[in-house]
Write an enzyme that holds these catalytic residues in place. Structure first.
Site, mmCIF file in Angstrom:
data_model
loop_
_atom_site.group_PDB
_atom_site.id
_atom_site.type_symbol
_atom_site.label_atom_id
_atom_site.label_comp_id
_atom_site.label_asym_id
_atom_site.label_seq_id
_atom_site.Cartn_x
_atom_site.Cartn_y
_atom_site.Cartn_z
ATOM 1 N N SER A 102 -5.987 -2.610 0.889
ATOM 2 C CA SER A 102 -6.298 -2.160 -0.468
ATOM 3 C C SER A 102 -6.738 -3.306 -1.369
ATOM 4 C CB SER A 102 -5.105 -1.417 -1.098
ATOM 5 O OG SER A 102 -4.888 -0.196 -0.437
ATOM 6 N N TYR A 155 -9.335 2.926 -6.147
ATOM 7 C CA TYR A 155 -8.497 4.058 -6.533
ATOM 8 C C TYR A 155 -8.699 4.505 -7.976
ATOM 9 C CZ TYR A 155 -6.703 2.352 -2.191
ATOM 10 O OH TYR A 155 -6.620 1.904 -0.905
ATOM 11 N N GLU A 192 -13.649 -5.753 8.739
ATOM 12 C CA GLU A 192 -12.317 -5.416 9.244
ATOM 13 C C GLU A 192 -12.319 -4.033 9.869
ATOM 14 O OE1 GLU A 192 -9.198 -4.417 6.624
ATOM 15 O OE2 GLU A 192 -10.501 -3.655 5.054
ATOM 16 N N ARG A 211 -11.608 3.231 10.754
ATOM 17 C CA ARG A 211 -12.755 2.945 9.888
ATOM 18 C C ARG A 211 -13.143 1.494 10.101
ATOM 19 N NH1 ARG A 211 -11.015 2.779 4.534
ATOM 20 N NH2 ARG A 211 -11.699 0.623 4.469
ATOM 21 N N ASN A 261 -9.784 -0.643 10.189
ATOM 22 C CA ASN A 261 -8.577 0.016 9.664
ATOM 23 C C ASN A 261 -8.163 1.117 10.622
ATOM 24 O OD1 ASN A 261 -8.508 -1.138 6.729
ATOM 25 N ND2 ASN A 261 -10.634 -0.584 7.118
ATOM 26 N N GLY A 272 -7.471 5.237 4.662
ATOM 27 C CA GLY A 272 -7.108 6.199 3.618
ATOM 28 C C GLY A 272 -7.500 7.602 4.060
ATOM 29 N N GLU A 293 0.816 -1.218 0.000
ATOM 30 C CA GLU A 293 0.000 0.000 0.000
ATOM 31 C C GLU A 293 0.854 1.273 0.000
ATOM 32 O OE1 GLU A 293 -4.097 -0.347 2.036
ATOM 33 O OE2 GLU A 293 -2.712 -1.432 3.326
HETATM 34 N N1 LIG Z 1 -16.165 -12.665 3.542
HETATM 35 C C1 LIG Z 1 -16.422 -11.823 2.526
HETATM 36 N N2 LIG Z 1 -17.596 -11.920 1.826
HETATM 37 C C2 LIG Z 1 -17.865 -11.082 0.792
HETATM 38 N N3 LIG Z 1 -17.003 -10.143 0.341
HETATM 39 C C3 LIG Z 1 -15.833 -10.008 0.994
HETATM 40 C C4 LIG Z 1 -15.480 -10.830 2.119
HETATM 41 N N4 LIG Z 1 -14.258 -10.460 2.554
HETATM 42 C C5 LIG Z 1 -13.861 -9.451 1.757
HETATM 43 N N5 LIG Z 1 -14.790 -9.170 0.817
HETATM 44 C C6 LIG Z 1 -14.695 -8.145 -0.264
HETATM 45 O O1 LIG Z 1 -13.320 -7.902 -0.537
HETATM 46 C C7 LIG Z 1 -12.972 -6.542 -0.234
HETATM 47 C C8 LIG Z 1 -11.564 -6.482 0.344
HETATM 48 O O2 LIG Z 1 -11.468 -7.329 1.487
HETATM 49 P P1 LIG Z 1 -10.940 -6.797 2.874
HETATM 50 O O3 LIG Z 1 -11.029 -7.916 3.831
HETATM 51 O O4 LIG Z 1 -11.658 -5.555 3.224
HETATM 52 O O5 LIG Z 1 -9.428 -6.500 2.581
HETATM 53 P P2 LIG Z 1 -8.552 -5.155 2.584
HETATM 54 O O6 LIG Z 1 -7.948 -5.068 3.955
HETATM 55 O O7 LIG Z 1 -7.542 -5.383 1.532
HETATM 56 O O8 LIG Z 1 -9.487 -4.006 2.313
HETATM 57 C C9 LIG Z 1 -14.055 -6.079 0.724
HETATM 58 O O9 LIG Z 1 -14.192 -4.674 0.677
HETATM 59 C C10 LIG Z 1 -15.279 -6.810 0.171
HETATM 60 O O10 LIG Z 1 -15.781 -6.177 -0.996
HETATM 61 MG MG LIG Z 2 -11.173 -3.526 3.335
#
Ligand SMILES: Nc1ncnc2c1ncn2[C@@H]1O[C@H](COP(=O)(O)OP(=O)(O)O)[C@@H](O)[C@H]1O
Ligand SMILES: [Mg+2]
Length: 313
Positions: A155, A225, A277, A263, A279, A283, A17
């Site tokens: 990201s 992005y 998650e 966030r 954060n 950002g 990132e």
């Molecule tokens: N268990 C899940 N079910 C459905 N979509 C998911 C799931 N986990 C992640 N995603 C999708 O993938 C995106 C990125 O995953 P995320 O865990 O937020 O990782 P990052 O920390 O890279 O943002 C999420 O914003 C969502 O759109």
């Molecule tokens: Mg995420």
């Protein structure tokens, strides 16, 4: 007239990132009110080289010297060796006030598995999932669609939606390229809704209006992005969902022990919020989600940054 507050704004970092962080840090540095703040930018290259305002390499000891000359540190490094508590640790050891979460919340929130455990312990739902490593990934049996992701990245790097058995192994390899621990999660069906939580300078903890991400499939790097993402703030929510999301966001922030702004990202399902998650260094360009969420509540970007710096001091 009192002297301006010297704020070291740290951007870059040693992970996938890096560029995202450079954009956040540049934006923060430019928006801190010059009448109040004297900004001292510092950059960490991908290989760990620290650079000063003129981009001259200064080494860690040079950086420590620059930091010692500042009143407060504003770390804007996403991901491992930044957001995970590493920069908070540096500031703690140097005895410097800093913006944002401390070492433990940073480390816990950076770890999507640990975040699940903490969330579950306080009654916040998360997606069922298993943890695999390079050694155990081969034992995984395909049963249903899953999301595969590194335990600690960001990201959407290394995150895949796996709908068929043939794409499972490549997804595991992509995630394992970024972390030695990988989460294999059930796919959550629901609206994607984020809430920011801020501890203000007066100690009050406030939640922002909710923001909805309308994406087709996973919210990927290009969506994030490429400028094409459909972000809606405030999200259209009924009172019950709005309260459930806000309560869960505040509870997650509190359980992890966050400070500054975090966030908190959810899926809103028919059974209520499911935490995705947290954060702790989200950002922070003016157009990023968190500034947009607070702007919707009447707290502009420069005022949000001011609140963060004052609460660090
Ligand atoms: N268990 C899940 N079910 C459905 N979509 C998911 C799931 N986990 C992640 N995603 C999708 O993938 C995106 C990125 O995953 P995320 O865990 O937020 O990782 P990052 O920390 O890279 O943002 C999420 O914003 C969502 O759109
Ligand atoms: Mg995420």
């Amino acid at each position: 007239m009192s002297a301006r507050t010297r704020v070291a704004v740290i951007g870059g970092g040693q992970n996938c990132e890096h560029e995202v962080s450079l954009a956040s840090a540049a934006s923060v540095a430019a928006a801190l009110d010059p009448g109040t703040y004297d900004v001292v930018p510092l950059t960490i290259d991908r290989d760990g080289t620290w650079r000063d305002r003129g981009l001259r390499p200064i080494g860690l000891s040079g950086a420590a010297q620059v930091l010692r000359g500042c009143d407060v540190v504003f770390p804007v490094v996403h991901g491992p060796r930044g957001e995970d508590g590493a920069l908070a640790a540096l500031c703690e050891l140097a005895g410097l006030p800093y913006v944002g979460s401390g070492i433990r919340p940073g480390a816990l929130a950076m770890d999507k598995w640990a975040t699940k455990l903490v969330a579950q312990a306080v009654g916040i739902a998360t997606a069922p999932g298993v943890l695999v490593s390079a050694a155990t990934a081969g034992h995984l049996r395909w049963t249903h669609p899953v999301v595969v992701k590194p335990v600690a990245a960001g990201s959407s790097r290394g995150v895949s939606l796996v709908r068929s058995v043939e794409t499972l192994r490549p997804a595991l390899d992509a995630a394992l390229a970024l972390d030695d621990r990988v989460l294999v999660e059930d796919v959550v069906e629901g609206r994607e809704i984020d809430i920011a939580v801020l501890r203000c300078a007066d100690g009050a903890v406030v939640a922002s209006p909710a923001l909805e991400i309308v994406a087709d499939g996973i919210f990927d790097y290009d969506d994030k992005y490429g400028g094409e993402a459909d972000l809606r703030v405030p999200a259209a929510l009924d009172d019950v969902d709005a309260k459930a999301l806000e309560d869960a966001a505040l509870a997650a922030y509190d359980a992890l022990g966050c400070a500054g702004v975090a966030r908190v990202d959810f899926f809103l399902t028919s059974a209520g919020p499911v935490l995705n998650e947290v954060n702790t260094v989200p950002g922070m360009t003016e157009h990023s989600q968190v500034p947009r969420m607070f702007a919707a509540a009447g707290l502009g970007y420069a005022d949000l940054l001011d609140e963060l710096v004052r609460s660090a001091r």
